[in-house]
Write a protein that holds these residues in place. Structure first.
Motif, PDB file in Angstrom:
ATOM      1  N   THR A  26       1.241  -1.013  -0.213  1.00  0.00           N
ATOM      2  CA  THR A  26       0.103   0.343  -0.349  1.00  0.00           C
ATOM      3  C   THR A  26       0.803   1.621   0.130  1.00  0.00           C
ATOM      4  N   GLU A  53     -10.523   3.620 -11.632  1.00  0.00           N
ATOM      5  CA  GLU A  53     -10.350   2.869  -9.912  1.00  0.00           C
ATOM      6  C   GLU A  53     -10.810   4.096  -9.232  1.00  0.00           C
ATOM      7  N   ILE A  61      -4.770  -2.608  -9.635  1.00  0.00           N
ATOM      8  CA  ILE A  61      -5.025  -1.970  -8.703  1.00  0.00           C
ATOM      9  C   ILE A  61      -6.932  -1.750  -8.774  1.00  0.00           C
ATOM     10  N   ILE A 117      -3.232   3.230  -1.625  1.00  0.00           N
ATOM     11  CA  ILE A 117      -3.897   2.539  -2.791  1.00  0.00           C
ATOM     12  C   ILE A 117      -3.165   1.557  -2.632  1.00  0.00           C
ATOM     13  N   LYS A 118      -3.436   0.271  -2.147  1.00  0.00           N
ATOM     14  CA  LYS A 118      -3.480  -1.135  -2.676  1.00  0.00           C
ATOM     15  C   LYS A 118      -3.353  -1.556  -3.878  1.00  0.00           C
ATOM     16  N   THR A 119      -2.226  -1.907  -3.784  1.00  0.00           N
ATOM     17  CA  THR A 119      -1.267  -2.134  -5.007  1.00  0.00           C
ATOM     18  C   THR A 119      -0.482  -3.411  -5.435  1.00  0.00           C
TER      19      THR A 119
END
Length: 99
Positions: A10, A85, A55, A93-95
């Protein structure tokens, strides 16, 4: 995605200071160090490594670039991904990135 290494993290979205500058996610230093130590031999010009990124529900083929100033890889985020998104600058942001 045969034989690719998966990295999940993240991080905060940021925008380059140039007018209409690109948006990026900086990979965490620990992950970048691991990638650089083990996969530097695969880099192309300017520290570019081919990658797949995800993402939210969006997954795409891309590349990450090594930023020598900050000692980390940068994942560029195209406008269409940010729009789909609903990604805003300075948002965590979770990646997921596969190398």
């Amino acid at each position: 995605m045969n034989a690719k290494i998966k990295y999940e993290f993240t991080a905060k979205i940021w925008q380059h200071s140039a007018p209409s500058g690109w948006h990026f996610v900086s990979l965490p230093t620990k992950i970048s160090t691991e990638i650089r130590e083990n996969l530097k031999w695969q880099e192309e010009g300017w520290g570019r490594l081919k990658a797949t990124a995800k993402i939210g529900n969006s997954q795409w083929e891309t590349a990450i670039w090594f930023d020598t100033k900050h000692k980390t890889y940068l994942l560029p985020l195209k406008a269409d991904i940010r729009k789909i998104e609903k990604i805003a600058t300075d948002k965590d942001i979770k990646t997921i990135v596969w190398i």
